[in-house]
Design a protein around this motif. Structure first.
Motif, mmCIF file in Angstrom:
data_model
loop_
_atom_site.group_PDB
_atom_site.id
_atom_site.type_symbol
_atom_site.label_atom_id
_atom_site.label_comp_id
_atom_site.label_asym_id
_atom_site.label_seq_id
_atom_site.Cartn_x
_atom_site.Cartn_y
_atom_site.Cartn_z
ATOM 1 N N ILE A 1 33.913 32.225 38.587
ATOM 2 C CA ILE A 1 32.879 33.089 38.013
ATOM 3 C C ILE A 1 32.546 34.208 38.991
ATOM 4 O O ILE A 1 32.367 35.369 38.589
ATOM 5 N N GLY A 2 32.478 33.865 40.268
ATOM 6 C CA GLY A 2 32.257 34.899 41.283
ATOM 7 C C GLY A 2 33.346 35.953 41.252
ATOM 8 O O GLY A 2 33.071 37.160 41.353
ATOM 9 N N TRP B 1 35.278 36.685 38.645
ATOM 10 C CA TRP B 1 35.184 37.396 37.367
ATOM 11 C C TRP B 1 34.152 38.520 37.446
ATOM 12 O O TRP B 1 34.371 39.617 36.953
ATOM 13 N N ARG B 2 33.029 38.229 38.087
ATOM 14 C CA ARG B 2 31.927 39.184 38.142
ATOM 15 C C ARG B 2 32.025 40.142 39.331
ATOM 16 O O ARG B 2 31.258 41.102 39.416
ATOM 17 N N ALA B 3 32.954 39.896 40.232
ATOM 18 C CA ALA B 3 33.046 40.697 41.451
ATOM 19 C C ALA B 3 33.493 42.126 41.142
ATOM 20 O O ALA B 3 34.300 42.362 40.241
ATOM 21 N N GLU B 4 32.957 43.036 41.905
ATOM 22 C CA GLU B 4 33.384 44.431 41.801
ATOM 23 C C GLU B 4 34.453 44.675 42.855
ATOM 24 O O GLU B 4 34.194 45.236 43.911
ATOM 25 N N LYS C 1 41.251 40.186 43.372
ATOM 26 C CA LYS C 1 40.894 38.998 42.604
ATOM 27 C C LYS C 1 42.087 38.050 42.515
ATOM 28 O O LYS C 1 41.931 36.829 42.639
ATOM 29 N N GLU D 1 27.925 37.147 49.877
ATOM 30 C CA GLU D 1 29.064 36.937 48.986
ATOM 31 C C GLU D 1 30.191 36.200 49.710
ATOM 32 O O GLU D 1 30.827 35.314 49.134
ATOM 33 N N TYR E 1 31.741 32.538 48.498
ATOM 34 C CA TYR E 1 33.153 32.210 48.276
ATOM 35 C C TYR E 1 33.625 31.104 49.218
ATOM 36 O O TYR E 1 34.377 30.220 48.811
#
Length: 131
Positions: free
Chosen positions: A27-28, A30-33, A39, A101, A105
């Motif tokens: 999820i982290g 998926w939402r990461a910029e 990714k 962040e 992770y």
């Protein structure tokens, strides 16, 4: 040698740890910029780490139970486990992420690895207790 079956609570806790670690990490991501290739790197490191720790757990357990395990395979399992952790550390060290962040992770990754080891152990113990 008859193994005692793991308790339902420990089995549940193990699956929850694996699920929470993996889902949290994913999820982290998926939402990461971050770019898709970044990714992909972190996803691959997670999958590599999960496979490596399950292989370590299996080979350590096989050795303890007197089953044949070649030293090269045993060493490769440990090398892969350590390498997955080192690759995550290198990636996070060089990432343009907030320290919070990076910590997120790191802990999600470690929780997933612990969960994978525990789930593998429980599956094996449950199977051996029914034999």
């Amino acid at each position: 040698m008859l193994q005692q079956k793991p308790s339902n609570a420990f089995i549940a806790a193990s699956w929850i740890a694996l699920g929470a670690g993996m889902l949290g990490f994913l999820i982290g991501l998926w939402r990461a910029e971050m770019q898709l290739n970044e990714k992909g790197y972190y996803f691959t490191v997670l999958m590599f780490g999960l496979f490596a720790v399950v292989s370590v757990q299996k080979s350590v357990r096989d050795k303890l139970e007197g089953l044949p395990v070649t030293e090269i395979y045993y060493g490769l399992c440990w090398f892969a486990t350590i390498l997955s952790i080192v690759l995550l550390v290198i990636g996070l060290w060089n990432a343009a992420l907030l320290p919070s962040e990076k910590g997120y992770y790191s802990f999600a990754f470690l929780l997933a690895l612990f969960g994978a080891i525990a789930v593998q152990k429980n599956i094996r113990d449950s199977r051996n207790s029914n034999a």
